[in-house]
Design a protein around this motif. Structure first.
Motif, PDB file in Angstrom:
ATOM      1  N   SER A 158     -15.241  34.766 -92.581  1.00  0.00           N
ATOM      2  CA  SER A 158     -13.858  34.952 -92.160  1.00  0.00           C
ATOM      3  C   SER A 158     -13.085  35.784 -93.171  1.00  0.00           C
ATOM      4  CB  SER A 158     -13.165  33.602 -91.951  1.00  0.00           C
ATOM      5  OG  SER A 158     -13.066  32.921 -93.184  1.00  0.00           O
TER       6      SER A 158
ATOM      7  N   GLY B 294     -21.994  35.325 -90.748  1.00  0.00           N
ATOM      8  CA  GLY B 294     -20.583  35.630 -90.570  1.00  0.00           C
ATOM      9  C   GLY B 294     -19.733  35.270 -91.760  1.00  0.00           C
TER      10      GLY B 294
ATOM     11  N   LYS C 161      -8.347  38.521 -77.762  1.00  0.00           N
ATOM     12  CA  LYS C 161      -8.525  39.077 -79.116  1.00  0.00           C
ATOM     13  C   LYS C 161      -8.543  40.600 -79.094  1.00  0.00           C
ATOM     14  CE  LYS C 161     -11.702  39.182 -82.959  1.00  0.00           C
ATOM     15  NZ  LYS C 161     -12.950  38.751 -83.498  1.00  0.00           N
ATOM     16  N   TYR C 162      -9.335  41.177 -78.212  1.00  0.00           N
ATOM     17  CA  TYR C 162      -9.475  42.627 -78.217  1.00  0.00           C
ATOM     18  C   TYR C 162      -8.320  43.327 -77.524  1.00  0.00           C
ATOM     19  CZ  TYR C 162     -13.895  41.693 -80.353  1.00  0.00           C
ATOM     20  OH  TYR C 162     -14.848  41.259 -81.239  1.00  0.00           O
TER      21      TYR C 162
ATOM     22  N   ASN D  63     -19.809  37.203 -86.953  1.00  0.00           N
ATOM     23  CA  ASN D  63     -19.247  38.553 -86.981  1.00  0.00           C
ATOM     24  C   ASN D  63     -20.067  39.551 -87.793  1.00  0.00           C
ATOM     25  OD1 ASN D  63     -18.496  37.743 -89.553  1.00  0.00           O
ATOM     26  ND2 ASN D  63     -16.325  38.210 -89.296  1.00  0.00           N
TER      27      ASN D  63
ATOM     28  N   GLU E 254     -16.398  32.909 -84.960  1.00  0.00           N
ATOM     29  CA  GLU E 254     -16.463  34.242 -85.550  1.00  0.00           C
ATOM     30  C   GLU E 254     -17.025  34.232 -86.970  1.00  0.00           C
ATOM     31  OE1 GLU E 254     -13.760  38.224 -85.711  1.00  0.00           O
ATOM     32  OE2 GLU E 254     -12.708  36.310 -85.757  1.00  0.00           O
ATOM     33  N   ASP E 255     -16.680  33.204 -87.754  1.00  0.00           N
ATOM     34  CA  ASP E 255     -17.149  33.179 -89.144  1.00  0.00           C
ATOM     35  C   ASP E 255     -18.632  32.805 -89.265  1.00  0.00           C
ATOM     36  OD1 ASP E 255     -16.672  30.508 -88.447  1.00  0.00           O
ATOM     37  OD2 ASP E 255     -16.070  29.953 -90.470  1.00  0.00           O
TER      38      ASP E 255
ATOM     39  N   ASN F  98     -12.293  36.503 -76.138  1.00  0.00           N
ATOM     40  CA  ASN F  98     -12.566  37.902 -76.472  1.00  0.00           C
ATOM     41  C   ASN F  98     -11.597  38.849 -75.778  1.00  0.00           C
ATOM     42  OD1 ASN F  98     -14.702  37.683 -78.343  1.00  0.00           O
ATOM     43  ND2 ASN F  98     -16.103  37.194 -76.684  1.00  0.00           N
TER      44      ASN F  98
ATOM     45  N   GLU G 294     -15.435  41.682 -92.923  1.00  0.00           N
ATOM     46  CA  GLU G 294     -16.758  42.117 -92.489  1.00  0.00           C
ATOM     47  C   GLU G 294     -17.443  43.009 -93.532  1.00  0.00           C
ATOM     48  OE1 GLU G 294     -16.606  43.426 -88.381  1.00  0.00           O
ATOM     49  OE2 GLU G 294     -15.210  41.797 -87.946  1.00  0.00           O
TER      50      GLU G 294
END
Length: 111
Positions: free
Chosen positions: A34, A32, A102-103, A68, A64-65, A99, A37
């Protein structure tokens, strides 16, 4: 053994490659960044051939880091085994809520 710390900025993506009986063995630790991507996607595609076998992938934790890049890695390579940290019921609820927020925020910004 070759150990590489791939340049993903803030995050983690390490790999080790062993040659054993003329066979290459790939082990990855986390995947991952930050930063973005695209950076991790470039690291994956520059260090592993399409459909290359990753024997083992270890995920240290689910920030996430550290994870992802997994969708790209799983699409680009063939991963035999993935080891995740223990996820308690409390962790699972937190991840679901995280999640969802976030989404939901991403979709409301787009449309």
């Amino acid at each position: 053994m070759i150990r590489s710390f791939l340049p993903v900025g803030q995050g983690a993506f390490y790999c080790e490659q062993f040659i054993f009986n003329r066979k290459r063995i790939n082990i990855i630790y986390d995947c991952g960044s930050s930063k973005n991507e695209d950076l991790i996607e470039g690291c994956i595609k520059n260090n592993f051939e399409k459909d290359e076998i990753i024997d083992t992938l270890f995920i240290s934790h689910l920030d996430e880091d550290h994870i992802n890049g997994l969708p790209c890695l799983l699409e680009h390579c063939k991963v035999k085994k993935i080891f995740f940290p223990l996820i308690t019921d409390k962790d699972n609820k937190y991840l679901q809520l995280y999640n969802l927020i976030k989404y939901e925020n991403r979709s409301s910004v787009r449309g």
